[in-house]
Design an enzyme around this catalytic site. Sequence first.
Site, PDB file in Angstrom:
ATOM      1  N   LYS A  71       0.581  -1.339  -0.063  1.00 41.37           N
ATOM      2  CA  LYS A  71      -0.136   0.014   0.372  1.00 41.37           C
ATOM      3  C   LYS A  71       1.224   1.044   0.508  1.00 41.37           C
ATOM      4  O   LYS A  71       0.716   2.331  -0.619  1.00 41.37           O
ATOM      5  CB  LYS A  71      -0.873  -0.495   1.219  1.00 41.37           C
ATOM      6  CG  LYS A  71      -2.018  -1.275   1.043  1.00 41.37           C
ATOM      7  CD  LYS A  71      -2.838  -0.594   2.292  1.00 41.37           C
ATOM      8  CE  LYS A  71      -3.774  -2.177   2.706  1.00 41.37           C
ATOM      9  NZ  LYS A  71      -4.943  -1.814   3.576  1.00 41.37           N
ATOM     10  N   ASP A 107      -9.363   2.514   2.742  1.00 40.48           N
ATOM     11  CA  ASP A 107      -9.445   1.840   4.234  1.00 40.48           C
ATOM     12  C   ASP A 107     -10.057   2.965   5.301  1.00 40.48           C
ATOM     13  O   ASP A 107     -10.910   2.105   6.091  1.00 40.48           O
ATOM     14  CB  ASP A 107      -8.231   1.484   4.193  1.00 40.48           C
ATOM     15  CG  ASP A 107      -7.845   0.050   3.800  1.00 40.48           C
ATOM     16  OD1 ASP A 107      -8.490  -0.635   3.017  1.00 40.48           O
ATOM     17  OD2 ASP A 107      -6.145  -0.021   3.194  1.00 40.48           O
TER      18      ASP A 107
END
Length: 280
Positions: A71, A107
């Site tokens: 990420k 997220d």
Amino acid sequence: MDAVRPVHEQLYAVIGHPVGHSLSPAMMRAAFAHLGYPAVYLALDVASASEGLDLLYRVGFQGLSVTIPHKEAALGRCVSVDEGARAVGAVNTVRRTASGWEGRNTDWLGAVRALQRKGPFKGRTALVIGAGGAARGVVYGLMQGGAAVAVTNRSPERGQALARGFHCDFAAFEDLGTRSFDLVVQTTSVGMTGQPDALPLPPGFFRAGMTVMDIVYRPLWTRFLKEARDAGCETVTGLDMLLYQGMAQLEWWTGLKAPEEVMRRALEAALEPGEDPAGR
Ligand code: ATR
């Protein structure tokens, strides 16, 4: 012209390392099938984020979910990213543009939407346990929603650094007994299958009326979440965060409304046998 251009179905995937246990393929395939959207969704084990992203762009992929440990590296491989991804320092979703990958972070949005099902949190006090990448997303999300956030972490230096970066409060584990919070989110690997299962929380930490979320979803009902439930707290499982971050990905990729119940059922069915989503 692109080297390869998919014709009938669009190509999507989750990239990670390892990625075999990802629940995203089950969730996304169910959604695409329900919507009648012509796309395939693969799980691809990618050792190097930069190589993988470049290669999949050339092969014509339309969008990717990006998971651990890629990420942070993905952020640097995008031609543009939104404010949330920049603030969190991580990209978990990319979308194809003519000039390269455009990145976002869903997220934090997943955490916010999962928590907001239990009510708005503007003006409420929140504790985030942990100081890793997941914690950064949750802290950002809670602050976006208007909560007053404190961070606690096993290594105080790391917790303090995160708190400084987001201009929020830090509380040592030892001091939690004297404080009370409306919301508590557990973002560490504690409680995950194969990991230690207990955090050094003071006795009586959980109080009725608190909203408590664990981002761990294997198992769904961690010791942390069961203790919260038994103390009369409102509980939110890691499955909800996974679902809402996935819905945001799908909507950004396709412009369509994500089928929430279809995706939830697919996630529940893909969980380990014996997991009861209701936690009985
Ligand atoms: P991620 O990016 O997935 O959030 P990470 O950067 O490895 O993962 O961070 C893991 C978090 O879990 C950290 O807050 C870590 O605490 P430290 O900063 O003290 O290492 C926390 N963590 C991991 N194992 C733990 C344990 N057994 N007890 C308490 N905290 C733990």
